[in-house]
Scaffold this active site. Structure first.
Site, PDB file in Angstrom:
ATOM      1  N   ASP A  67       0.828  -1.206   0.000  1.00  0.00           N
ATOM      2  CA  ASP A  67       0.000   0.000   0.000  1.00  0.00           C
ATOM      3  C   ASP A  67       0.863   1.257   0.000  1.00  0.00           C
ATOM      4  OD1 ASP A  67       0.916  -0.299   2.641  1.00  0.00           O
ATOM      5  OD2 ASP A  67      -1.039  -0.873   3.411  1.00  0.00           O
ATOM      6  N   ASN A 136      -7.436  -3.097  14.496  1.00  0.00           N
ATOM      7  CA  ASN A 136      -8.811  -3.395  14.087  1.00  0.00           C
ATOM      8  C   ASN A 136      -8.880  -4.591  13.135  1.00  0.00           C
ATOM      9  OD1 ASN A 136      -7.836  -2.419  11.687  1.00  0.00           O
ATOM     10  ND2 ASN A 136      -9.153  -0.608  11.596  1.00  0.00           N
ATOM     11  N   HIS A 138      -7.155  -4.991  10.362  1.00  0.00           N
ATOM     12  CA  HIS A 138      -6.918  -4.732   8.933  1.00  0.00           C
ATOM     13  C   HIS A 138      -5.627  -5.391   8.461  1.00  0.00           C
ATOM     14  CE1 HIS A 138      -4.588  -0.609   9.417  1.00  0.00           C
ATOM     15  NE2 HIS A 138      -3.800  -1.627   9.643  1.00  0.00           N
ATOM     16  N   GLU A 143      -9.751  -2.036   5.561  1.00  0.00           N
ATOM     17  CA  GLU A 143     -10.316  -1.699   6.860  1.00  0.00           C
ATOM     18  C   GLU A 143     -11.607  -2.483   7.107  1.00  0.00           C
ATOM     19  OE1 GLU A 143      -8.456  -0.100   8.726  1.00  0.00           O
ATOM     20  OE2 GLU A 143      -7.699   1.792   7.944  1.00  0.00           O
TER      21      GLU A 143
HETATM   22  P1  PGA Z   1       2.362  -1.692  12.766  1.00  0.00           P
HETATM   23  O1  PGA Z   1       1.209  -1.588  11.679  1.00  0.00           O
HETATM   24  O2  PGA Z   1       3.278  -2.782  12.298  1.00  0.00           O
HETATM   25  O3  PGA Z   1       3.030  -0.346  12.764  1.00  0.00           O
HETATM   26  O4  PGA Z   1       1.702  -2.033  14.045  1.00  0.00           O
HETATM   27  C1  PGA Z   1       0.599  -2.745  11.233  1.00  0.00           C
HETATM   28  C2  PGA Z   1      -0.632  -2.429  10.431  1.00  0.00           C
HETATM   29  O5  PGA Z   1      -1.318  -1.437  10.736  1.00  0.00           O
HETATM   30  O6  PGA Z   1      -0.939  -3.184   9.492  1.00  0.00           O
END
Ligand code: PGA
Length: 241
Positions: A67, A136, A138, A143
């Site tokens: 992304d 959450n 995702h 999302e």
């Molecule tokens: P993080 O993000 O590794 O910074 O916790 C993971 C994500 O949001 O997919």
């Protein structure tokens, strides 16, 4: 689904790097699906170490990131292109022309998304997809919602994601509201999926993904339908399993 639980985040990183390195050793022109975020950083540090030690050669590897934010310059310090260059690509012998991140500034996000999926297909598909997971549930920027979206697409970030990413920006208002993300189908098409999660703030999302219903409110739950998925967790992230 395989689940491995490690003592700490450093071991999660070493395990992930070992599996990625094995892929590159067995297929030198492997197609890697890569993720940003704080979770994969120890894995990238271990891959840098293995490359500098002459164990893994990235010269023929192709990579596609999950992304990218929309509407910030590619060279912005918080763009995911910058993240990948700083945390991995600048330190290994990958050909930067073989590294791909969606263009978050494309005039036509739909056309950019379709072209990104087509480029992955033309490269032969993703051999190993690295994933983090949001609090959450995702994966990528898919999302919680009413459906699983198949292809690469433009997304509006959930408020909880904006708050989680706020720490990287001067103010919440500076956090981009949109991104281009691989879709769930694009992720599920990868031949192997590695999901990394560390820290107690991921424990509920991991529990919901592993034990809850497969449903789009917890996008990572769909991974249970993938034939070759490995969860690499530290004790804290596995704390509610
Ligand atoms: P993080 O993000 O590794 O910074 O916790 C993971 C994500 O949001 O997919």
């Amino acid at each position: 689904m395989q689940i491995h639980v490690f003592e700490n985040a450093a071991q999660v990183g070493q395990a992930a790097a070992t599996l990625i390195a094995a892929q590159v050793l067995s297929k030198p022109n492997a197609v890697l699906g890569l993720a940003t975020g704080s979770t994969p950083i120890p894995a990238y540090q271990e891959l840098i170490r293995l490359c500098k030690a002459g164990v893994v050669d990235f010269s023929q590897v192709r990579s596609y990131n999950l992304d990218e934010y929309c509407n910030i310059p590619e060279d912005h310090e918080q763009s995911y292109r910058t993240f990948m260059n700083v945390n991995l690509f600048n330190h290994i012998n990958i050909d930067i022309a073989n590294t791909h991140v969606p263009n978050g500034n494309a005039a036509d996000a739909e056309a950019e998304s379709a072209a990104y999926d087509a480029a992955i297909a033309a490269a032969g598909g993703i051999d190993v997809q690295v994933l983090g997971i949001g609090r959450n549930g995702h994966i990528g920027f898919n999302e919680p919602g009413d459906s699983f979206i198949y292809g690469c697409h433009q997304v509006t970030l959930a408020q909880s994601t904006i708050e989680a990413n706020r720490r990287f920006f001067e103010s919440e208002a500076d956090v981009p509201r949109q991104a281009i993300s691989l879709g769930i189908g694009s992720i599920m098409n990868a031949r192997k999926v590695l999901l990394l999660a560390t820290g107690a703030d991921k424990a509920q999302a991991i529990r919901d993904s592993v034990h809850g219903d497969i449903n789009p409110q917890v996008q990572a739950s769909i991974l249970r339908n993938h034939p070759d998925v490995i969860f690499l967790l530290d004790k804290a992230a596995a704390g509610l399993l």
